[in-house]
Design an enzyme around this catalytic site. Structure first.
Site, PDB file in Angstrom:
ATOM      1  N   ASP A  36      -1.822   2.812  -1.725  1.00 58.41           N
ATOM      2  CA  ASP A  36      -1.176   1.893  -0.788  1.00 58.41           C
ATOM      3  C   ASP A  36      -0.195   0.975  -1.529  1.00 58.41           C
ATOM      4  O   ASP A  36      -0.522   0.436  -2.591  1.00 58.41           O
ATOM      5  CB  ASP A  36      -2.285   1.049  -0.129  1.00 58.41           C
ATOM      6  CG  ASP A  36      -1.777   0.184   0.996  1.00 58.41           C
ATOM      7  OD1 ASP A  36      -1.325   0.747   2.006  1.00 58.41           O
ATOM      8  OD2 ASP A  36      -1.847  -1.058   0.882  1.00 58.41           O
ATOM      9  N   GLU A  51       2.465   5.647  -1.899  1.00 61.49           N
ATOM     10  CA  GLU A  51       3.241   5.092  -0.796  1.00 61.49           C
ATOM     11  C   GLU A  51       4.212   4.103  -1.434  1.00 61.49           C
ATOM     12  O   GLU A  51       3.849   2.979  -1.743  1.00 61.49           O
ATOM     13  CB  GLU A  51       2.348   4.348   0.209  1.00 61.49           C
ATOM     14  CG  GLU A  51       3.157   3.833   1.393  1.00 61.49           C
ATOM     15  CD  GLU A  51       2.711   2.491   1.967  1.00 61.49           C
ATOM     16  OE1 GLU A  51       3.076   2.186   3.104  1.00 61.49           O
ATOM     17  OE2 GLU A  51       2.015   1.723   1.271  1.00 61.49           O
TER      18      GLU A  51
HETATM   19  C1  GLC Z   1       0.655  -0.074   3.703  1.00 62.21           C
HETATM   20  C2  GLC Z   1      -0.220   0.465   4.814  1.00 62.21           C
HETATM   21  C3  GLC Z   1      -0.192  -0.503   5.957  1.00 62.21           C
HETATM   22  C4  GLC Z   1      -0.748  -1.822   5.478  1.00 62.21           C
HETATM   23  C5  GLC Z   1       0.020  -2.326   4.265  1.00 62.21           C
HETATM   24  C6  GLC Z   1      -0.714  -3.431   3.581  1.00 62.21           C
HETATM   25  O1  GLC Z   1       1.996  -0.143   4.054  1.00 62.21           O
HETATM   26  O2  GLC Z   1       0.184   1.745   5.163  1.00 62.21           O
HETATM   27  O3  GLC Z   1      -0.901  -0.027   7.057  1.00 62.21           O
HETATM   28  O4  GLC Z   1      -0.677  -2.762   6.492  1.00 62.21           O
HETATM   29  O5  GLC Z   1       0.183  -1.324   3.300  1.00 62.21           O
HETATM   30  O6  GLC Z   1      -1.841  -2.936   2.933  1.00 62.21           O
END
Ligand code: GLC
Ligand code: MG
Length: 532
Positions: free
Chosen positions: A208, A278
């Site tokens: 994440d 991500e």
């Molecule tokens: C990422 C996740 C999202 C979350 C954010 C903070 O972007 O996909 O859902 O709110 O991180 O952890």
């Protein structure tokens, strides 16, 4: 091990990974929230759908201010979702069915209820407990101004002040304090977390906010030419813009050291354990840096998700993807929907046209070499839902008054004619399901000719036999401006993004997202054709 040899290639190279949004997949105990035993009970569905792996969003103990992305204990299961033994059972059953399991890792921030943050609150300004987070004195008279001008991704300023005057940084919600990755304690804690789940048998991690861990050392102001404190959509929108923005809170060079460490840990286990980043960076080349040979194996290719319903845009994205990944020797990924964005059927216009386009885009995606990520419910052609204001739960909604993500998080319709459509329990779940979904349940679409579910099943089946053995080279064919066409060895893929039917090459139709009419491909449709 060679990435290009079909025999020795790691499992993730061409894997289709299905994203399970825990609270909305299947509810075993009828409390209105999905849970781990619910997922386990539906694993045969995923096997039959034909995916290779599932990625499960955070199921760890959490006050759930951000649907579990606010973790208060990284090595346990939230009682709402089950127990540690349920995670073990899920892993065991998945593996028995030949499915790999990827879990979510949230290293940028903890929950404010995490033991570390609680200790930091109880400790003094300047203490070692506070050194695990990003605490700073304020600016100006009485130190009443935040330490810098950064905004939270979820809207408002990125700082919160304690009663003793100290401020802490939260790039997301106030309940998600950012960790200080310059502190070795933080690094070693996460290495332990990785090992904990690897020892339990997980096959990989979805990292994440992988680009967020490090901030500019001096936490200097961001240079901005806009004012106001609306939602910082940069997190998502940056890829759309070609000019580079000043981002002292994202994508700092130090972050790559962490992924080199993690890669060594992953490689010390058997079974090709992996991690997918991500990373919403500013350019595809910046994202490619996360998948250099000694870093993570994959990063989400958000450029594909951000491409418009436009053949030239899609072709461009495919070309750019290879152009940026080839130099680092990495394998591409593709994704159209997830729990943070508008479902692609809705993004492409919604209604029957939006769904037709979504099916076509998915079909084109599944013919590309590399790994594809699917988001639960897209195989049913689900659209984003208008969730009534009083039921919304996204922290971004509370901070901005803008509906951002609840629409794509409504639970899965499995069977029956009334909500909750076999999701679990008798009542509407945590987000209510629309009555119109009666026609879209798994049950209603199973065995139904032309249904989106059957299209996914067929495409995934055909993909198994061809996509993994076909050459990795993608040749983009010159066609009319409104047609995306590419060839991979014997298979040609055509997607019609225009308004008139188009001719397709002669050959055997392997799978099509809609009917051909007089041998022509209608608008909003795609087809795979095998030529002799
Ligand atoms: C990422 C996740 C999202 C979350 C954010 C903070 O972007 O996909 O859902 O709110 O991180 O952890
Ligand atoms: Mg439940």
């Amino acid at each position: 091990m060679s990435l290009n040899d079909p025999i020795t290639a790691p499992w993730w190279r061409d894997a289709v990974v299905y994203q399970v949004y825990v609270r909305s997949f299947a509810d075993s105990d009828g409390d209105g929230l999905g849970d781990l035993p619910g997922i386990t009970s539906r694993l045969p569905y995923l096997r039959d759908l034909g995916v290779d792996a599932l990625w499960i969003t955070p199921f760890y103990p959490s006050p759930q201010h951000d649907a579990g992305y606010d973790v208060s204990d990284y090595v346990d299961v939230d009682p709402r979702f089950g127990r540690l033994a349920d995670a073990d059972a899920l892993l065991e059953k998945a593996h028995a069915l030949g499915l790999k399991v990827v879990v979510d890792l949230v290293p940028n921030h903890t929950s404010d209820e995490h033991e570390w943050f609680q200790k930091a609150l109880a400790a003094e300004v300047g203490s070692s407990e506070r050194e695990r987070y990003v605490f700073r004195p304020g600016k100006g008279r009485g130190r009443k101004q935040p330490p810098n001008n950064w905004h939270s991704v979820f809207g408002g300023i990125a700082w919160e002040q304690l009663d003793d005057g100290d401020w802490y940084l939260h790039i997301f919600d106030r309940t998600q304090p950012d960790l200080n990755w310059r502190n070795p304690e933080v690094r070693s804690m996460f290495e332990d977390v990785l090992r904990f789940w690897l020892d339990r048998g997980v096959d990989g991690f979805r990292v994440d906010v992988a680009h967020g861990l490090f901030k500019d050392r001096n936490l200097r102001d961001e240079k901005v030419d806009v004012t106001g404190d609306g939602p910082s959509s940069r997190h998502v929108a940056s890829l759309l813009e070609h000019d580079t923005k000043d981002e002292p809170m994202w994508d700092q060079p130090e972050v790559h050291e962490v992924y080199r460490d993690w890669r060594r840990i992953l490689d010390s286990y058997d079974g090709d354990r992996m991690a997918v980043a991500e990373a919403w960076t500013q350019t595809p080349a910046r994202t490619a840096a996360y998948v250099r040979p000694d870093e993570l194996q994959q990063a989400f290719n958000f450029a594909w998700l951000l491409a418009k319903w436009d053949a030239a845009d899609m072709a461009d994205c495919i070309r750019r993807t290879f152009a940026t990944l080839d130099p680092v020797g990495a394998n591409p990924t593709w994704v159209l929907s997830n729990h943070d964005v508008v479902r692609h059927a809705t993004r492409y216009g919604g209604g029957p046209v939006g769904v037709a386009r979504a099916r076509a885009a998915t079909l084109a995606m599944l013919a590309l070499p590399g790994s594809s990520y699917l988001y639960q419910g897209e195989e049913l052609g689900l659209e984003s839902v208008d969730v009534p204001e009083e039921l919304r739960q996204d922290p971004a909604w509370f901070r901005t008054g803008v509906e951002w993500r609840d629409h794509c998080r409504v639970p899965m319709p499995w069977k029956g004619t009334r909500a909750p459509f076999g999701f679990g329990g008798r009542k509407q779940p945590w987000l209510p399901m629309p009555a119109e979904w009666a026609g879209l349940t798994v049950e209603a679409q199973t065995g139904k000719r032309g249904s989106t579910l059957e299209l996914y099943r067929k495409a995934l089946k055909v993909r198994r036999t061809f996509a993994t053995t076909a050459p990795r080279e993608v040749e983009i064919l010159d066609r009319a401006k409104t047609v995306l066409a590419f060839r991979r060895g014997p298979v040609t893929v055509v997607l019609n993004a225009g308004t008139r039917p188009v001719a397709v090459p002669k050959g055997k139709v392997l799978v099509n997202s809609g009917r051909l009419v007089d041998g022509k491909l209608p608008p909003n449709t795609a087809v795979w054709i095998r030529q002799a």
